[in-house]
Design an enzyme around this catalytic site. Sequence first.
Site, mmCIF file in Angstrom:
data_model
loop_
_atom_site.group_PDB
_atom_site.id
_atom_site.type_symbol
_atom_site.label_atom_id
_atom_site.label_comp_id
_atom_site.label_asym_id
_atom_site.label_seq_id
_atom_site.Cartn_x
_atom_site.Cartn_y
_atom_site.Cartn_z
ATOM 1 N N HIS A 62 14.818 14.829 -41.979
ATOM 2 C CA HIS A 62 15.545 13.858 -42.784
ATOM 3 C C HIS A 62 17.038 13.856 -42.467
ATOM 4 C CE1 HIS A 62 12.209 14.840 -45.899
ATOM 5 N NE2 HIS A 62 11.785 13.959 -45.017
ATOM 6 N N LYS A 71 24.638 20.322 -45.034
ATOM 7 C CA LYS A 71 23.787 21.077 -45.956
ATOM 8 C C LYS A 71 23.947 22.575 -45.724
ATOM 9 C CE LYS A 71 20.225 17.502 -46.104
ATOM 10 N NZ LYS A 71 18.826 17.169 -45.784
ATOM 11 N N TYR A 131 19.680 23.961 -51.622
ATOM 12 C CA TYR A 131 20.694 23.564 -50.659
ATOM 13 C C TYR A 131 21.775 22.735 -51.310
ATOM 14 C CZ TYR A 131 17.616 19.451 -50.028
ATOM 15 O OH TYR A 131 16.815 18.364 -50.220
ATOM 16 N N ASP A 168 7.129 11.251 -44.415
ATOM 17 C CA ASP A 168 7.247 12.073 -43.208
ATOM 18 C C ASP A 168 6.195 11.712 -42.160
ATOM 19 O OD1 ASP A 168 9.415 13.243 -44.401
ATOM 20 O OD2 ASP A 168 8.356 15.062 -44.985
#
Length: 181
Positions: A62, A71, A131, A168
């Site tokens: 992603h 991140k 995250y 996905d």
Amino acid sequence: MKATRLSIPDVVLFEPDVFSDARGHFFESYNQKAFNEAIGFDHQFVQDNHSRSGHGVLRGLHYQIQHPQGKLVRVVGGCVWDVAVDLRKSSPTFGQWVGAELSDENKQQMWIPPGFAHGFVTLDGVADVLYKTTEFYAPQFERCILWSDPQLAIDWHYRGAPLLSAKDVQGVLLAAAEVFE
């Protein structure tokens, strides 16, 4: 806190100093000054995310084509193989990936800068992944590269068919993906 640049030097693995005794352990999971010194510039985090995934769940790859997110990823329960793919067309490492095992045991964290796609697969039991992001989630700009793209040839350190979301499964190949200039 020890900071190690990986084979794509903009991706950094952080390993905290852990102080353990008979009662348990203590470590500093985030220190903005140390983080900024390690990556070489100042980032502010605006959002924290928590993902729980069962064994064999693969999330990714992603990224956001606008408002790209940096991140800082860590695992507080379980174990994942975490992957970053460089999508910066002007980068000498464009189209390359780097990965690291993150777990509650090793307490390592991976910094994935803006301009990268990110994904992970749960290697053991249930994994809780936390995250921090440098930009807010913007679903209208979210994109997904197919986790099994043969051009990337990512070694996911997982054998068997992973469990994927519908999003996905529909990821595109890197050759057809929108990337960063």
